[in-house]
Design an enzyme around this catalytic site. Structure first.
Site, PDB file in Angstrom:
ATOM      1  N   SER A 244      -9.199   1.218   3.105  1.00  0.00           N
ATOM      2  CA  SER A 244      -8.375   2.079   2.207  1.00  0.00           C
ATOM      3  C   SER A 244      -7.475   1.056   1.610  1.00  0.00           C
ATOM      4  CB  SER A 244      -7.721   3.213   2.988  1.00  0.00           C
ATOM      5  OG  SER A 244      -7.086   2.690   4.205  1.00  0.00           O
TER       6      SER A 244
ATOM      7  N   LYS B 198       0.793  -1.184   0.089  1.00  0.00           N
ATOM      8  CA  LYS B 198       0.022   0.097  -0.144  1.00  0.00           C
ATOM      9  C   LYS B 198       0.941   1.076  -0.018  1.00  0.00           C
ATOM     10  CE  LYS B 198      -3.894   1.735   2.799  1.00  0.00           C
ATOM     11  NZ  LYS B 198      -4.611   1.660   4.126  1.00  0.00           N
TER      12      LYS B 198
ATOM     13  N   SER C 267      -9.654  -1.067   7.378  1.00  0.00           N
ATOM     14  CA  SER C 267      -9.250  -0.788   6.081  1.00  0.00           C
ATOM     15  C   SER C 267      -8.512  -2.157   5.465  1.00  0.00           C
ATOM     16  CB  SER C 267      -8.199   0.519   5.911  1.00  0.00           C
ATOM     17  OG  SER C 267      -8.723   1.508   6.090  1.00  0.00           O
TER      18      SER C 267
END
Length: 577
Positions: free
Chosen positions: A135, A61, A159
């Site tokens: 996310s 990420k 997330s």
């Protein structure tokens, strides 16, 4: 180069071209660079390196640093290029993992939808009209599409767990501080967690094991405590929410959760409905309370400069986080402290809490037309976890009646991560992998064996079964004629035989309380196993052994007891002085 590693890299880049999902990546490494890393990996293995993640492909990420690759946190103007990787990433690569690139996310890790990014909305892997979940959207989709073996994300409000649920993946969110956040762009510094996503629990647990461990560079990092539980109960008891606590679930997800619960008994669980309203109330503090001020502390001043690439929803959330007063923040911390106490009481009689991971799977169009309330609803069951210092393992539950993925999670108090993994493994019908390397090996040879009267003294302390073993040939086993019946193990070098037993791992504190409670004439001491290892095992006082009945010829307590309840069942004179 290992042929399988080279082939795995080639397959990954072929798959990237096939699926044509450019929104998954913010920075994708050149294929030749990854192949060069594979060559270096091959050389390390040839030199004898033991690398548990050798050849594992990782999608990271883009709020987590990878040396030499830009970190954007989903905002082009924020970008910087770190010279060193985040601690979590460095630990993965040091054990043989290969980084493919940096993935898209809800900007500044603010959102559960995967659409809040100037790099594009990340679409669901199996239906591009649906959201991917955020996310950690890009990391999840890279795994779901078969590109990466593991996805590394962050999980502050869910997330890592929400996108896992949407894609039928495993998502492990460890206790706060177990994986250091050094090299991670903060969202809420006190509540951020590095998380891992994978297709299976074994792979996810191995990655989490590698990333775990404190570091001086992260003041919030923590160690496993001395009394950490290393296993769930052999007959696990889980809490589930009342019907009224599930009001936010869509009809399809409500039925899927009911189907999951209906299958618990067949997997060896018992379950009890409990009132989780205190947890749901605590969840609202993450965005509706003053705790949200942590988001402004993280990136608020940067967003005040109005960068062109800022997502308007993210800007609104972070901007409003500058408003709460200090006394409101203190009040919310007090509310969380009270909620933590309530949760400890609520779960004190259970191995864990089983919850739906999220409430529904919306379309991208729906989220774009209503970006706030849908996102808020998706975090109903995830938002409270870090606020209340809890760990969670998200896994697939029963699919919806339409055959689409539905996710559940086992939520446990801080540091009971291994318990959650064990529960998840049992739900999936697989052997449970071990997350925690800590613990002391203890050999049981008598009444503490599985199926015997005081076995619970091990399981009550979270002892983890490691396997059946035998001692070296230097031991004798004696029936001590106690109530309940117990044997004593005595070392007689050159005048013994192998004795069968079971090996367990216990935390240091658990072993201490166990030893303190052992009745006379029992004790613990070093015992040599047949493979040459020395472990802690049961022994007994010398005079008790001298007055007992030698049962060495049976090779173990279980075999002896299967013949009856004592010496009367033994052929011949086995009494030794």
């Amino acid at each position: 180069m290992l042929p399988e590693v080279r082939e795995r890299v080639l397959q990954a880049y072929k798959r990237i071209a096939e699926v044509d999902r450019p929104e998954v990546w913010i920075t994708l490494r050149d294929e030749d660079d990854v192949l060069a890393d594979a060559v270096a990996l091959d050389e390390a293995l040839a030199a004898g390196a033991d690398l548990p993640l050798a050849g594992t492909l990782v999608a990271v990420k883009d709020n987590i640093d990878v040396a030499g690759l830009p970190t954007t946190a989903g905002c082009p103007e924020f970008a910087y290029t770190p010279e060193v990787s985040a601690v979590a990433v460095e630990r993965l690569t040091s054990q043989g993992a290969l980084v493919l690139g940096k993935t898209n996310l809800d900007q500044f890790a603010t959102g559960l939808v995967g659409t809040r990014s100037p790099y594009g909305a990340v679409r669901c892997a199996w239906d591009p009209t649906l959201i991917s979940g955020g996310s950690s959207s890009g990391s999840a989709v890279a795994v779901a599409l078969g590109i990466a073996d593991i996805g590394i994300g962050t999980d502050t409000a869910g997330s890592g767990r929400v996108p896992a649920a949407f894609h039928g993946l495993v998502g492990i969110k460890a206790s706060l501080g177990i994986v250091p956040n050094t090299g991670v762009v903060p969202a809420c510094a006190d509540y951020d967690c590095v998380t891992v996503l994978a297709h299976d629990l074994d792979t996810a647990t191995t990655a989490m094991n590698v990333m775990a461990g404190p570091t001086a560079t992260d003041p919030r990092s923590r160690v496993w405590p001395a009394d950490v539980r290393l296993a769930a109960s052999p007959d696990p008891r889980v809490a589930i929410p009342r019907g009224e606590d599930l009001a936010s679930l869509s009809p399809a997800y409500r039925r899927a959760f009911e189907d999951t619960v209906a299958g618990l008994a067949d997997k060896g669980f018992t379950h009890v409905e409990v009132d989780i309203s205190a947890l749901l109330d605590a969840a609202t503090l993450l965005y509706d309370g003053a705790i949200v001020a942590q988001r402004y502390s993280a990136v608020g001043k940067f967003l005040d400069t109005a960068p062109a690439g800022v997502d308007p929803t993210v800007a609104a959330i972070v901007g409003s986080a500058a408003e709460p007063s200090a006394h409101r923040y203190v009040d919310d911390l007090d509310a969380l402290a009270r909620a933590k106490t309530a949760v400890r009481t609520l779960l004190s009689e259970f191995d864990g809490l089983l919850l739906p991971t999220t409430t529904e799977h919306p379309t991208i169009a729906a989220v774009q037309s209503d970006p706030m309330s849908i996102n808020r609803r998706l975090g109903t069951f995830t938002n409270f976890c870090n606020l209340l210092d809890m760990a969670a393992v998200a896994v697939p539950g029963a699919p919806t009646h339409e055959g689409t993925p539905f996710g559940v999670m086992f939520v446990v108090p801080a540091f009971e991560d291994q318990v959650a993994i064990d529960l998840a493994a049992r739900l999936g019908g697989i052997a449970s992998p071990s997350l925690i390397d800590d613990g002391i090996e203890v050999l049981a040879v008598g009444a503490h064996l599985r199926g015997f009267p005081v076995h619970h003294q091990l399981t009550d302390r979270g002892a983890r079964f490691s396997g059946e073993v035998t001692t070296s040939a230097d031991y004798r086993l004696v029936d001590l004629h106690t109530t309940p019946p117990k044997p004593g193990l005595v070392r007689r070098a050159g005048d013994g035989a192998p004795i069968s037993g079971e090996l367990y791992r216990m935390s240091a504190a658990a072993l201490g309380t166990f030893l303190a409670g052992l009745p006379s004439p029992m004790g613990l001491g070093p015992v040599e196993l047949s493979d040459g290892r020395w472990v802690t095992g049961f022994c007994c006082a010398h005079d008790a052994a001298e007055n007992g009945t030698d049962i060495t010829e049976f090779g173990g307590w279980r075999a002896y007891r299967s013949r009856g309840d004592g010496p009367a069942a033994v052929d011949g004179d086995t009494h030794r002085k």
